[in-house]
Write a protein that holds these residues in place. Structure first.
Motif, mmCIF file in Angstrom:
data_model
loop_
_atom_site.group_PDB
_atom_site.id
_atom_site.type_symbol
_atom_site.label_atom_id
_atom_site.label_comp_id
_atom_site.label_asym_id
_atom_site.label_seq_id
_atom_site.Cartn_x
_atom_site.Cartn_y
_atom_site.Cartn_z
ATOM 1 N N ALA A 152 49.736 49.507 34.402
ATOM 2 C CA ALA A 152 48.467 49.498 33.615
ATOM 3 C C ALA A 152 47.889 48.189 33.931
ATOM 4 C CB ALA A 152 48.517 49.845 32.022
ATOM 5 N N CYS A 153 46.889 48.021 34.811
ATOM 6 C CA CYS A 153 46.327 46.553 35.149
ATOM 7 C C CYS A 153 44.922 46.267 34.578
ATOM 8 C CB CYS A 153 46.320 46.295 36.473
ATOM 9 S SG CYS A 153 45.794 45.101 37.290
ATOM 10 N N HIS A 154 44.675 45.225 34.003
ATOM 11 C CA HIS A 154 43.226 45.110 33.403
ATOM 12 C C HIS A 154 42.397 44.422 34.547
ATOM 13 C CE1 HIS A 154 40.137 42.378 32.250
ATOM 14 N NE2 HIS A 154 39.635 43.410 31.270
ATOM 15 N N VAL A 155 41.325 45.017 34.827
ATOM 16 C CA VAL A 155 40.406 44.546 35.973
ATOM 17 C C VAL A 155 38.923 44.713 34.975
ATOM 18 C CG1 VAL A 155 39.741 46.818 36.929
ATOM 19 C CG2 VAL A 155 39.398 44.790 38.231
ATOM 20 N N ARG A 156 38.092 43.498 35.069
ATOM 21 C CA ARG A 156 36.882 43.478 34.297
ATOM 22 C C ARG A 156 35.741 44.536 34.962
ATOM 23 N NH1 ARG A 156 32.024 40.828 33.014
ATOM 24 N NH2 ARG A 156 31.581 40.119 34.972
ATOM 25 N N LEU A 157 35.777 44.513 36.392
ATOM 26 C CA LEU A 157 34.521 45.456 36.908
ATOM 27 C C LEU A 157 35.460 46.691 37.683
ATOM 28 C CD1 LEU A 157 32.280 42.845 38.340
ATOM 29 C CD2 LEU A 157 32.099 44.139 36.085
ATOM 30 N N ALA A 158 35.860 46.313 38.931
ATOM 31 C CA ALA A 158 36.706 47.238 39.507
ATOM 32 C C ALA A 158 37.305 46.676 40.943
ATOM 33 C CB ALA A 158 35.743 48.463 40.194
#
Length: 295
Positions: A152-158
């Motif tokens: 599970a990785c965080h990305v702000r936009l895509a």
């Protein structure tokens, strides 16, 4: 599952991570994931291993150097020419099949497409490494059906979207909440907690200073109770902070890996497997002795 980032690290004796049929106690041990790019435009190797024979030779090198896991990606994370679903399939599915025939280490597919992940699970992958934060609504159900582990990785936009001026109300609070939610999504989909890893997504919608802060505060992510995945190898924020070009970031990557392990990271995604293996083994010795002295 005990939390890696507990207040007294020495008291933690068992932290379980499962990758396919393989079960690891990562309380004091960090696993090394070797990076295998099936792209002609990788930021690091720029397609050096694009030829299939070169790709397989690189995989053999990484296994010989001590990789615990091999991670195959068919689309780079940053902006670039469009790669269709069919093109990504063509790049990664045969690669996974070939690796499965040759090596016994667990295989990971670096994709945010559920359809690509499904085909790779069928070909032998046991990990879905998704930098989109499970944006594809079918991603987790496909992983659960295959009994695969997920990142599970965080990305702000895509993925692939430039984000040069990211803004957060509370950097650590926002990212912790995002990852906690995504981990719960995975568990609700039927994936056991010991098959879920968390990645803050350094450089994905973060300035160099933000990525550095996230690394420094890694223990706040380990406190969420899931194995933490560290993907900082040769990344831009290290170059920006250290004043080095992409081909000259080995030592600062080593430093980042050592710090990450000390703060609870237990899977290191790396280009330099031999060097990362040595760091991981040394840190394991230190953490194990710390555990023994606090019993």
């Amino acid at each position: 599952m005990r939390c890696v980032g507990a207040t007294q690290p020495g008291s933690v004796t068992s932290v379980i991570l499962e990758l396919g049929p393989n079960r690891y106690n990562v309380a004091t041990r960090a696993l090394v994931m070797g990076i295998l790019n099936r792209t002609p435009d990788s930021f690091f190797d720029a397609g050096q291993y694009w030829g299939f024979d070169d790709f397989l030779a690189k995989a053999a090198q990484l296994v010989a150097e001590g990789a615990d896991i091999l991670d195959v990606g068919g689309v780079k994370a940053g902006p670039g020419p469009e790669v269709t679903e069919a093109e990504e399939m063509e790049r990664v599915v045969p690669a996974i099949e070939a690796l499965r025939q040759r090596f016994e280490v667990p295989l990971s597919v670096d994709t945010w497409r559920a359809s690509v992940a499904r085909e790779c699970y069928g070909a032998g992958a046991v990990v879905g490494n998704d930098i989109s934060g499970f944006a594809d609504p079918k991603y987790l159900s496909e992983a659960a059906a295959a009994k695969a582990s997920v990142v599970a990785c965080h990305v702000r936009l895509a993925p692939r979207v430039a984000d040069p001026e990211p803004v957060y109300k509370d950097l650590m609070g926002d990212i912790s909440a995002f990852l906690k939610q995504r981990a719960q999504w995975a568990v609700d989909a039927g994936i056991p907690p010991h098959r879920v890893m968390l990645d803050v997504g350094h450089d994905l919608g973060k300035t160099p200073q933000m990525s550095a802060e996230l690394l420094r505060r890694t223990d706040e992510i380990t406190a969420l109770g899931y194995p933490v995945f560290l993907s900082v190898s040769n990344k831009g924020f290290l170059g920006a902070l250290g004043g080095t070009e992409v081909g000259n970031r080995r030592e600062i990557t080593v430093a980042a890996h050592a710090l990450g392990i000390g703060l609870g990271c237990r899977v290191l995604r790396a280009h330099d497997v031999a060097g990362t293996r040595r760091v991981a083994d040394m840190m394991s010795e230190i953490l194990q002795r710390q555990t023994e002295t606090t019993k």
